[in-house]
Design a protein around this motif. Sequence first.
Motif, PDB file in Angstrom:
ATOM      1  N   SER A   1      18.804  -3.232  -0.830  1.00 52.15           N
ATOM      2  CA  SER A   1      18.817  -1.875  -1.285  1.00 52.15           C
ATOM      3  C   SER A   1      18.991  -1.347  -2.792  1.00 52.15           C
ATOM      4  O   SER A   1      18.294  -0.579  -2.926  1.00 52.15           O
ATOM      5  CB  SER A   1      20.209  -1.301  -0.591  1.00 52.15           C
ATOM      6  OG  SER A   1      20.120  -1.609   1.085  1.00 52.15           O
TER       7      SER A   1
ATOM      8  N   ARG B   1      17.460   2.113  -2.780  1.00 50.77           N
ATOM      9  CA  ARG B   1      17.565   2.993  -1.583  1.00 50.77           C
ATOM     10  C   ARG B   1      18.587   4.053  -1.443  1.00 50.77           C
ATOM     11  O   ARG B   1      19.599   3.997  -2.018  1.00 50.77           O
ATOM     12  CB  ARG B   1      17.990   1.917  -0.407  1.00 50.77           C
ATOM     13  CG  ARG B   1      17.764   2.327   0.801  1.00 50.77           C
ATOM     14  CD  ARG B   1      17.829   1.103   1.916  1.00 50.77           C
ATOM     15  NE  ARG B   1      17.634   1.292   3.078  1.00 50.77           N
ATOM     16  CZ  ARG B   1      17.964   0.738   4.387  1.00 50.77           C
ATOM     17  NH1 ARG B   1      18.398  -0.502   4.115  1.00 50.77           N
ATOM     18  NH2 ARG B   1      17.694   1.057   5.361  1.00 50.77           N
ATOM     19  N   GLU B   2      18.022   5.388  -0.887  1.00 48.43           N
ATOM     20  CA  GLU B   2      18.935   6.262  -0.582  1.00 48.43           C
ATOM     21  C   GLU B   2      19.100   6.500   0.764  1.00 48.43           C
ATOM     22  O   GLU B   2      17.866   6.641   1.578  1.00 48.43           O
ATOM     23  CB  GLU B   2      18.502   7.648  -1.310  1.00 48.43           C
ATOM     24  CG  GLU B   2      18.346   7.850  -2.980  1.00 48.43           C
ATOM     25  CD  GLU B   2      19.691   7.972  -3.370  1.00 48.43           C
ATOM     26  OE1 GLU B   2      20.440   8.837  -2.808  1.00 48.43           O
ATOM     27  OE2 GLU B   2      20.027   7.555  -4.556  1.00 48.43           O
TER      28      GLU B   2
ATOM     29  N   GLU C   1      21.217   8.935   3.691  1.00 50.67           N
ATOM     30  CA  GLU C   1      22.058  10.165   3.914  1.00 50.67           C
ATOM     31  C   GLU C   1      22.116  10.651   5.425  1.00 50.67           C
ATOM     32  O   GLU C   1      21.169  10.022   6.213  1.00 50.67           O
ATOM     33  CB  GLU C   1      21.740  11.337   3.065  1.00 50.67           C
ATOM     34  CG  GLU C   1      20.163  11.963   3.425  1.00 50.67           C
ATOM     35  CD  GLU C   1      20.131  13.156   2.374  1.00 50.67           C
ATOM     36  OE1 GLU C   1      18.792  13.114   2.066  1.00 50.67           O
ATOM     37  OE2 GLU C   1      20.980  13.925   2.371  1.00 50.67           O
TER      38      GLU C   1
ATOM     39  N   SER D   1      26.200  10.561   1.577  1.00 49.82           N
ATOM     40  CA  SER D   1      24.738   9.992   1.432  1.00 49.82           C
ATOM     41  C   SER D   1      25.506   8.830   0.457  1.00 49.82           C
ATOM     42  O   SER D   1      26.435   8.517   0.103  1.00 49.82           O
ATOM     43  CB  SER D   1      24.030  10.926   0.274  1.00 49.82           C
ATOM     44  OG  SER D   1      25.001  11.127  -0.936  1.00 49.82           O
TER      45      SER D   1
ATOM     46  N   GLY E   1      23.625   6.109  -2.418  1.00 52.30           N
ATOM     47  CA  GLY E   1      22.604   5.773  -3.145  1.00 52.30           C
ATOM     48  C   GLY E   1      22.890   4.290  -3.835  1.00 52.30           C
ATOM     49  O   GLY E   1      23.795   4.247  -4.594  1.00 52.30           O
TER      50      GLY E   1
ATOM     51  N   GLU F   1      26.561   4.436  -4.826  1.00 55.15           N
ATOM     52  CA  GLU F   1      27.291   5.608  -5.329  1.00 55.15           C
ATOM     53  C   GLU F   1      27.375   6.643  -3.839  1.00 55.15           C
ATOM     54  O   GLU F   1      26.469   6.912  -3.257  1.00 55.15           O
ATOM     55  CB  GLU F   1      26.651   6.341  -6.284  1.00 55.15           C
ATOM     56  CG  GLU F   1      27.596   7.764  -6.639  1.00 55.15           C
ATOM     57  CD  GLU F   1      26.962   8.430  -7.713  1.00 55.15           C
ATOM     58  OE1 GLU F   1      27.108   8.134  -8.972  1.00 55.15           O
ATOM     59  OE2 GLU F   1      26.165   9.376  -7.564  1.00 55.15           O
TER      60      GLU F   1
ATOM     61  N   ARG G   1      31.788   5.796  -6.932  1.00 53.18           N
ATOM     62  CA  ARG G   1      30.792   4.613  -7.600  1.00 53.18           C
ATOM     63  C   ARG G   1      31.461   3.246  -7.317  1.00 53.18           C
ATOM     64  O   ARG G   1      32.657   3.114  -7.748  1.00 53.18           O
ATOM     65  CB  ARG G   1      30.232   4.661  -8.788  1.00 53.18           C
ATOM     66  CG  ARG G   1      29.020   3.952  -9.059  1.00 53.18           C
ATOM     67  CD  ARG G   1      28.369   4.140 -10.553  1.00 53.18           C
ATOM     68  NE  ARG G   1      27.334   5.240 -10.227  1.00 53.18           N
ATOM     69  CZ  ARG G   1      26.469   5.449 -11.213  1.00 53.18           C
ATOM     70  NH1 ARG G   1      26.593   4.753 -12.331  1.00 53.18           N
ATOM     71  NH2 ARG G   1      25.546   6.399 -10.654  1.00 53.18           N
TER      72      ARG G   1
END
Length: 169
Positions: free
Chosen positions: A14, A19-20, A22, A47, A49, A61, A88
């Motif tokens: 990831s 990778r994001e 959500e 979400s 990230g 995060e 984070r």
Amino acid sequence: MSAELSRKVDWRRSVAAGRELEGRLPLAGMARLGDLLFDTEGQVHWSAGFGRDELGVPFVEVRVDARLPLECRRTLQRYEHPVQIVQRYGLVRDEADEAGLPEGYEALLADGDGYVDPLALVEDELILAVPLIPVSPGSESVERDWPVHADEEMRANPFSALAELKKKL
């Protein structure tokens, strides 16, 4: 990518892919958080990230936006507590790597296979966001000086009768 994902994500892949993730989660699906809430109506928008910062530290995060239904301790009524979180996490392989994280990072130790559970992170952040004593905004404080009547002042000391007997002796 939507919330339709397996509970565990390979953080190395990831991070490499940036990778994001959500989605939306129902409050009813969070068992640990549910015990702290008035009811489990509502949803959480979240979400996660993955990436590397300018120092090369791998991170995830997590962003959470929710309205938690809580019981006001003053009025005993339901109210919605707004929550917006940005946290984070520095992804570490063992506890010794934690000391090398930059300021503002929370250490996240992945399991032995290198997987993290973003949905568990969301639930953890929401649990930490619940106030110790929930109080709805605008509820009136009960602090007040109550007058003491004269007969109550006389009755206040249960040993006053013993003091009178002692004087007679």
